[in-house]
Design a protein around this motif. Structure first.
Motif, PDB file in Angstrom:
ATOM      1  N   ARG A 111       0.820  -1.197   0.000  1.00 22.73           N
ATOM      2  CA  ARG A 111       0.000   0.000   0.000  1.00 22.73           C
ATOM      3  C   ARG A 111       0.864   1.261   0.000  1.00 22.73           C
ATOM      4  O   ARG A 111       2.020   1.255   0.419  1.00 22.73           O
ATOM      5  CB  ARG A 111      -0.899   0.049   1.247  1.00 22.73           C
ATOM      6  N   ASP A 154       0.833   5.614   1.001  1.00 19.38           N
ATOM      7  CA  ASP A 154       0.268   6.517   2.001  1.00 19.38           C
ATOM      8  C   ASP A 154      -1.100   7.037   1.563  1.00 19.38           C
ATOM      9  O   ASP A 154      -1.319   7.305   0.374  1.00 19.38           O
ATOM     10  CB  ASP A 154       1.199   7.718   2.214  1.00 19.38           C
ATOM     11  N   GLU A 176      -4.113   3.723  -3.537  1.00 19.15           N
ATOM     12  CA  GLU A 176      -3.386   3.289  -2.359  1.00 19.15           C
ATOM     13  C   GLU A 176      -2.775   1.909  -2.580  1.00 19.15           C
ATOM     14  O   GLU A 176      -1.709   1.597  -2.075  1.00 19.15           O
ATOM     15  CB  GLU A 176      -4.314   3.270  -1.132  1.00 19.15           C
ATOM     16  N   TRP A 216       3.299   1.030   3.588  1.00 18.87           N
ATOM     17  CA  TRP A 216       2.730   0.107   4.563  1.00 18.87           C
ATOM     18  C   TRP A 216       2.236  -1.121   3.815  1.00 18.87           C
ATOM     19  O   TRP A 216       2.287  -1.167   2.592  1.00 18.87           O
ATOM     20  CB  TRP A 216       1.626   0.752   5.396  1.00 18.87           C
ATOM     21  N   SER A 256      -7.481  -0.197   9.549  1.00 16.97           N
ATOM     22  CA  SER A 256      -6.579   0.965   9.628  1.00 16.97           C
ATOM     23  C   SER A 256      -5.566   0.867  10.753  1.00 16.97           C
ATOM     24  O   SER A 256      -4.679   1.711  10.843  1.00 16.97           O
ATOM     25  CB  SER A 256      -7.357   2.284   9.746  1.00 16.97           C
ATOM     26  N   THR A 293      -2.183   0.338   9.164  1.00 18.17           N
ATOM     27  CA  THR A 293      -1.741   1.577   8.513  1.00 18.17           C
ATOM     28  C   THR A 293      -1.174   2.526   9.555  1.00 18.17           C
ATOM     29  O   THR A 293      -0.081   3.072   9.397  1.00 18.17           O
ATOM     30  CB  THR A 293      -2.912   2.271   7.791  1.00 18.17           C
ATOM     31  N   CYS A 312       2.267   1.244  10.941  1.00 20.23           N
ATOM     32  CA  CYS A 312       3.379   1.432  10.002  1.00 20.23           C
ATOM     33  C   CYS A 312       3.756   2.904   9.876  1.00 20.23           C
ATOM     34  O   CYS A 312       4.948   3.248   9.828  1.00 20.23           O
ATOM     35  CB  CYS A 312       3.010   0.865   8.635  1.00 20.23           C
ATOM     36  N   ARG A 343     -10.603   4.917   7.847  1.00 16.13           N
ATOM     37  CA  ARG A 343      -9.696   5.598   6.915  1.00 16.13           C
ATOM     38  C   ARG A 343      -9.746   7.109   7.125  1.00 16.13           C
ATOM     39  O   ARG A 343      -8.707   7.785   7.143  1.00 16.13           O
ATOM     40  CB  ARG A 343     -10.083   5.272   5.475  1.00 16.13           C
TER      41      ARG A 343
END
Length: 299
Positions: free
Chosen positions: A129, A131, A150, A166, A193, A196, A199, A238
């Motif tokens: 993925r 950012d 993404e 990530w 998330s 995410t 990371c 998100r």
């Protein structure tokens, strides 16, 4: 003696999946010693009984406070030594995969490593993925341009080891040094998330997230289903993540872009997006499991 790694698996009604994962762990460790902790988040099926009957892992039973809470419980139960490998129960590991992931953590400043993931049919799973950005919130990933997606869609990116923004949280290895610096996983996300966020927080502190294609895994997926609640939680989280890392004006634009994207999916017949739009525009319609979503732009 302290184990080489701590393996943390969070389960919830995972009886059809968990034994296949546990059976794949021995070859995946390839000689490494491991403390295998299964944190069961209040399953109503036979998951806990199946784990309890095995001698190659230990069970921690808990309330269902979310995926991150389960990870944190597992890590706390293991003590302060060893790198951490976090696994979804619907994963099957290739032989040597954990050893390869842990070896990747030895490189300078690498705090997190992720494997090459395949779907159940053997095809490449797009697990890397980028950012989150305003353009990537517009739902235009079908254009297959990095600025709008993404998901890393270029198959060439999955052939060689490299740093990434990530990666999918189904299989992640975290060095003990990174874990000590970043701290616990954020339990306010409940589900989605959280990887995410982790990371990005690691990268904020100077750690690298490394993709290691020598480590392989199959992600069967779909265990949590695609219900209205699950999809809504994914979309709301998100927006929350973006809001926590950006100012109000940019976050308002991201929120608007997300609403427009979900409306476009409604127009294409995606039923779950209808529930997501309602929850985005009406805070009282948001899933109660996630915290701090009373304002229009959730945080």
């Amino acid at each position: 003696m302290a184990p080489d790694v701590v393996v943390v698996i969070v389960t919830y009604n995972s009886a059809p999946m968990i034994e296949g994962l546990l059976d794949s762990l021995g070859p995946a460790l390839a000689g490494l010693t491991a403390d295998v902790v299964v944190v069961d988040n209040g399953s109503s099926d036979e998951t806990a009984a199946m784990v309890r009957a095995r001698a190659d892992c230990r069970l921690v039973e808990a309330e269902n406070d979310g995926y991150s809470a389960g990870i944190n419980r597992g890590i706390r139960s293991a003590g302060p030594t060893g790198d951490i490998v976090i696994l979804n129960p619907d994963v099957r590991l290739d032989p040597g995969s954990i050893r390869s992931l842990v070896r990747a953590l030895d490189a300078e400043d690498v705090g997190i490593s992720a494997p090459r993931v395949r779907s159940a049919d053997g095809s490449l799973h797009l697990s890397l993925r980028r950012d989150p950005t305003l353009l990537r919130a517009l739902g235009l990933s079908r254009l297959r341009r990095a600025a709008f997606s993404e998901h890393v869609q270029e198959t060439s990116a999955y052939r060689v080891a490299h740093d990434v923004d990530w990666a999918l949280g189904a299989v992640l290895a975290v060095s003990r040094r990174c874990l000590d610096a970043v701290g616990p996983w954020d339990e306010s996300f409940f589900l989605y998330s959280e990887e995410t966020d982790y990371c990005l927080r690691a990268r904020d502190l100077g750690f690298r997230v490394r993709y290691e294609p020598q480590a392989g895994a199959v992600h069967i997926g779909a265990q949590s289903g695609r219900s209205d609640v699950i999809h809504t939680m994914q979309i709301i989280n998100r927006v929350r993540l973006y809001r926590r890392r950006n100012g109000l004006l940019r976050s308002a634009s991201y929120f608007a872009a997300t609403v427009l994207s979900e409306i476009s999916w409604v127009a294409r017949g995606h039923r779950q997006s209808r529930a997501a739009v309602a929850a985005l525009l009406r805070p009282h319609r948001r899933p109660p499991q996630i915290m701090g979503t009373g304002s229009l732009i959730p945080r």
